[in-house]
Design a protein around this motif. Structure first.
Motif, PDB file in Angstrom:
ATOM      1  N   VAL A 199      32.810 -25.816  11.909  1.00  0.00           N
ATOM      2  CA  VAL A 199      32.833 -25.359  13.290  1.00  0.00           C
ATOM      3  C   VAL A 199      31.383 -25.292  13.774  1.00  0.00           C
ATOM      4  O   VAL A 199      30.480 -24.988  12.988  1.00  0.00           O
ATOM      5  CB  VAL A 199      33.515 -23.978  13.410  1.00  0.00           C
ATOM      6  N   ALA A 200      31.150 -25.604  15.024  1.00  0.00           N
ATOM      7  CA  ALA A 200      29.789 -25.589  15.560  1.00  0.00           C
ATOM      8  C   ALA A 200      29.105 -24.261  15.274  1.00  0.00           C
ATOM      9  O   ALA A 200      29.648 -23.196  15.556  1.00  0.00           O
ATOM     10  CB  ALA A 200      29.804 -25.862  17.066  1.00  0.00           C
ATOM     11  N   GLY A 201      27.918 -24.327  14.681  1.00  0.00           N
ATOM     12  CA  GLY A 201      27.169 -23.124  14.358  1.00  0.00           C
ATOM     13  C   GLY A 201      27.638 -22.436  13.086  1.00  0.00           C
ATOM     14  O   GLY A 201      27.200 -21.334  12.775  1.00  0.00           O
ATOM     15  N   ASN A 202      28.551 -23.080  12.332  1.00  0.00           N
ATOM     16  CA  ASN A 202      29.125 -22.511  11.096  1.00  0.00           C
ATOM     17  C   ASN A 202      29.420 -21.017  11.222  1.00  0.00           C
ATOM     18  O   ASN A 202      29.027 -20.207  10.382  1.00  0.00           O
ATOM     19  CB  ASN A 202      28.233 -22.786   9.873  1.00  0.00           C
ATOM     20  N   LEU A 246      30.517 -19.585  21.363  1.00  0.00           N
ATOM     21  CA  LEU A 246      29.737 -19.943  20.174  1.00  0.00           C
ATOM     22  C   LEU A 246      28.362 -19.287  20.234  1.00  0.00           C
ATOM     23  O   LEU A 246      27.883 -18.717  19.249  1.00  0.00           O
ATOM     24  CB  LEU A 246      29.572 -21.464  20.084  1.00  0.00           C
ATOM     25  N   VAL A 247      27.750 -19.395  21.391  1.00  0.00           N
ATOM     26  CA  VAL A 247      26.421 -18.828  21.585  1.00  0.00           C
ATOM     27  C   VAL A 247      26.440 -17.317  21.360  1.00  0.00           C
ATOM     28  O   VAL A 247      25.557 -16.756  20.710  1.00  0.00           O
ATOM     29  CB  VAL A 247      25.901 -19.158  22.999  1.00  0.00           C
ATOM     30  N   GLY A 276      21.229 -18.998  28.782  1.00  0.00           N
ATOM     31  CA  GLY A 276      21.610 -19.659  30.022  1.00  0.00           C
ATOM     32  C   GLY A 276      23.111 -19.718  30.195  1.00  0.00           C
ATOM     33  O   GLY A 276      23.864 -19.060  29.479  1.00  0.00           O
ATOM     34  N   GLU A 277      23.546 -20.511  31.169  1.00  0.00           N
ATOM     35  CA  GLU A 277      24.963 -20.665  31.458  1.00  0.00           C
ATOM     36  C   GLU A 277      25.501 -21.910  30.765  1.00  0.00           C
ATOM     37  O   GLU A 277      24.832 -22.948  30.711  1.00  0.00           O
ATOM     38  CB  GLU A 277      25.181 -20.793  32.970  1.00  0.00           C
ATOM     39  N   PHE A 278      26.730 -21.811  30.222  1.00  0.00           N
ATOM     40  CA  PHE A 278      27.331 -22.930  29.514  1.00  0.00           C
ATOM     41  C   PHE A 278      28.742 -23.176  30.043  1.00  0.00           C
ATOM     42  O   PHE A 278      29.456 -22.236  30.383  1.00  0.00           O
ATOM     43  CB  PHE A 278      27.396 -22.630  28.011  1.00  0.00           C
ATOM     44  N   TRP A 283      32.966 -12.870  18.198  1.00  0.00           N
ATOM     45  CA  TRP A 283      33.430 -13.877  17.253  1.00  0.00           C
ATOM     46  C   TRP A 283      34.897 -13.808  16.895  1.00  0.00           C
ATOM     47  O   TRP A 283      35.408 -14.670  16.214  1.00  0.00           O
ATOM     48  CB  TRP A 283      32.585 -13.848  15.987  1.00  0.00           C
ATOM     49  N   VAL A 284      35.628 -12.784  17.339  1.00  0.00           N
ATOM     50  CA  VAL A 284      37.051 -12.777  17.024  1.00  0.00           C
ATOM     51  C   VAL A 284      37.738 -13.936  17.715  1.00  0.00           C
ATOM     52  O   VAL A 284      37.445 -14.251  18.852  1.00  0.00           O
ATOM     53  CB  VAL A 284      37.720 -11.454  17.449  1.00  0.00           C
ATOM     54  N   GLY A 285      38.634 -14.611  17.009  1.00  0.00           N
ATOM     55  CA  GLY A 285      39.302 -15.771  17.565  1.00  0.00           C
ATOM     56  C   GLY A 285      40.516 -15.406  18.386  1.00  0.00           C
ATOM     57  O   GLY A 285      40.907 -14.244  18.475  1.00  0.00           O
ATOM     58  N   ALA A 286      41.137 -16.426  18.961  1.00  0.00           N
ATOM     59  CA  ALA A 286      42.265 -16.202  19.862  1.00  0.00           C
ATOM     60  C   ALA A 286      43.440 -15.535  19.173  1.00  0.00           C
ATOM     61  O   ALA A 286      44.207 -14.818  19.791  1.00  0.00           O
ATOM     62  CB  ALA A 286      42.708 -17.538  20.458  1.00  0.00           C
TER      63      ALA A 286
END
Length: 250
Positions: free
Chosen positions: A131-134, A183-184, A174-176, A31-34
């Protein structure tokens, strides 16, 4: 390897080390961002330098009262008795000069969960990060440090919702394509924690994810200090897409 890439790698490794005792290195890696750096999460801020920004904030509102204000707004939305406050041209002009939101929300980017609408609030009332998935990455945490310490929000709500696609994807795996897998990966620990619990698997995972992101927000020394000093209330919520109701889950 370029100098810039080396510095980024060092920052990420340092963050993993500093947060391992709170969440676990395996989880943090997802979860660490860029722009992740240690100061964004752990370096104490000079609160005195921000005193001017806090002037005019909701100083007379307690964290419990701020939460109650959100609850009452959602109750009006569910009952179809919205007051639609602070949505006039006069309010637009007022907040153009500065913002002092009473609440902050980390919510999902889902188009079916428009924050100000479901809480019956208006311009300048809520500091929102979606953000997707909060999920609470470094950037989201830093944003809420600003919203709470600098702008003076008294309640910070992590809001999940029914049938969240990001959480469902984390369950199915799965693959995204692209960066969706990040996010997953950030949500996967919540899915693992919720396994085996009675009830609906997806709903359990969504609520578990809310609790996970709350723990990640507490990694921030800024947010945790505000909570400890009773200047901020950190809570979780679950939004029902069918009824419009937000139920607190923490």
């Amino acid at each position: 390897m370029s100098k810039q890439h080396k510095q980024s790698s060092v920052s990420r490794r340092s963050l993993l080390k500093s947060g391992a005792g709170v969440i676990g290195a395996g989880t943090l890696a997802g979860w660490v961002g860029a722009g992740a750096t240690i100061p964004a999460l752990t370096q104490p801020l000079d609160e005195s330098a921000m005193a001017a920004e806090l002037a005019g904030s909701k100083a007379d509102l307690t964290p419990d009262q701020a939460l109650q204000k959100l609850v009452e707004g959602n109750n009006r939305f569910v009952a179809k008795k919205q007051q639609n406050p602070h949505q006039t041209l006069a309010r637009l002009t007022e907040v153009a000069k500065g913002q002092h939101p009473f609440a902050a929300i980390l919510g999902c980017a889902d188009s079916r969960v428009p924050t100000e609408v479901i809480f019956d609030q208006g311009l300048g009332d809520i500091f929102v990060v979606r953000v997707a998935g909060n999920i609470a990455t470094t950037e989201e945490i830093a944003s809420h440090e600003f919203g709470t310490l600098v702008l003076g929000a008294k309640v910070l709500l992590v809001l999940g919702h029914a049938r969240c696609g990001a959480v469902d994807a984390a369950i199915k795996g799965g693959e995204f394509p692209g960066l969706i897998s990040s996010l997953v990966h950030a949500i996967k620990p919540a899915v693992d924690d919720s396994q085996g619990k009675p009830g609906d698997r997806l709903e359990n995972a969504i609520k578990s994810n809310v609790m996970l992101q709350m723990r990640r927000l507490k990694v921030s020394s800024v947010i945790s200090k505000l909570v400890q000093e009773n200047k901020l209330k950190l809570v979780g919520g679950y939004y029902d897409l069918d009824t419009g109701k937000v139920n607190l889950i923490s």
